[in-house]
Design an enzyme around this catalytic site. Sequence first.
Site, mmCIF file in Angstrom:
data_model
loop_
_atom_site.group_PDB
_atom_site.id
_atom_site.type_symbol
_atom_site.label_atom_id
_atom_site.label_comp_id
_atom_site.label_asym_id
_atom_site.label_seq_id
_atom_site.Cartn_x
_atom_site.Cartn_y
_atom_site.Cartn_z
ATOM 1 N N THR A 104 -1.403 1.842 2.223
ATOM 2 C CA THR A 104 -0.885 1.262 1.873
ATOM 3 C C THR A 104 0.300 0.279 2.257
ATOM 4 O OG1 THR A 104 1.049 3.301 1.818
ATOM 5 C CG2 THR A 104 -0.332 3.537 0.620
ATOM 6 N N LYS A 105 0.536 0.537 3.802
ATOM 7 C CA LYS A 105 1.174 -0.565 4.104
ATOM 8 C C LYS A 105 0.493 -1.163 5.393
ATOM 9 C CE LYS A 105 5.002 1.725 3.137
ATOM 10 N NZ LYS A 105 6.744 2.156 3.185
ATOM 11 N N ASN B 194 -20.622 1.505 8.161
ATOM 12 C CA ASN B 194 -22.057 2.115 8.018
ATOM 13 C C ASN B 194 -21.444 2.720 6.273
ATOM 14 O OD1 ASN B 194 -22.629 3.820 10.712
ATOM 15 N ND2 ASN B 194 -20.792 2.665 11.155
ATOM 16 N N HIS C 128 -4.603 -2.230 -10.219
ATOM 17 C CA HIS C 128 -4.438 -2.262 -12.336
ATOM 18 C C HIS C 128 -2.474 -1.978 -12.428
ATOM 19 C CE1 HIS C 128 -8.586 -2.149 -14.378
ATOM 20 N NE2 HIS C 128 -8.229 -1.433 -12.927
#
Length: 208
Positions: free
Chosen positions: A184-185, A102, A133
């Site tokens: 994040t996992k 979307n 980074h």
Amino acid sequence: MTDTENAIDYRSQHKRRLAYMPWLYFSLKPKHLQWAQPWQAQIQTELMQLETVRIGQDCFVAPNVNLFAEPGRDILIGNRCMIAADSFLHGPIELGDEVAINHGCSLDGGKGKIKIGAKTRIANNVTIYAFNHGMSPELAIYQQNVTSKGIVIGEDVWIGAQAGIVDGVTIGNGAVIGMGAIVTKDVEDYAIVAGNPAKVIGDRRKKR
């Protein structure tokens, strides 16, 4: 204003509507498909000529999508996919069949690639970046080494609006990512996750 001018104005507005609500393209009446299909064919043909992009059959790509790919960072789009207005996609990216992205989404495959399974739905303003980074204090952020593990999103996944997915994550088939969640996992099949960082709050198989 003549009837012809009225028709042109209406068609321009109809195109804008489709750009932000592309699912409407797949239910257009035959009289609208007469202009919409050539319009889409032109947009998609030009993209495939300008970028290392392959677009499958019966797709919709909004005219104001920012889609960039180079050799080695291809974008492969399956059949009956739709990509809405103001989205940014930079390869390598691979979309299975019937994937919906979307408006206002941002996807960058880094070097590791973003792979999205069939029938997955991605709501507006979702961010998926397959790179990261380093953060050593000895160097400015822009001078840090960049890593890219890649992101895999399974089939029939629903990713809510304004969610974010970080590099290295795998999301299982049938999972649901809540609005605004930061993943994040890894997420298991059919898990429902929400929050920042995202945590499991349920299982689709237990919803009635």
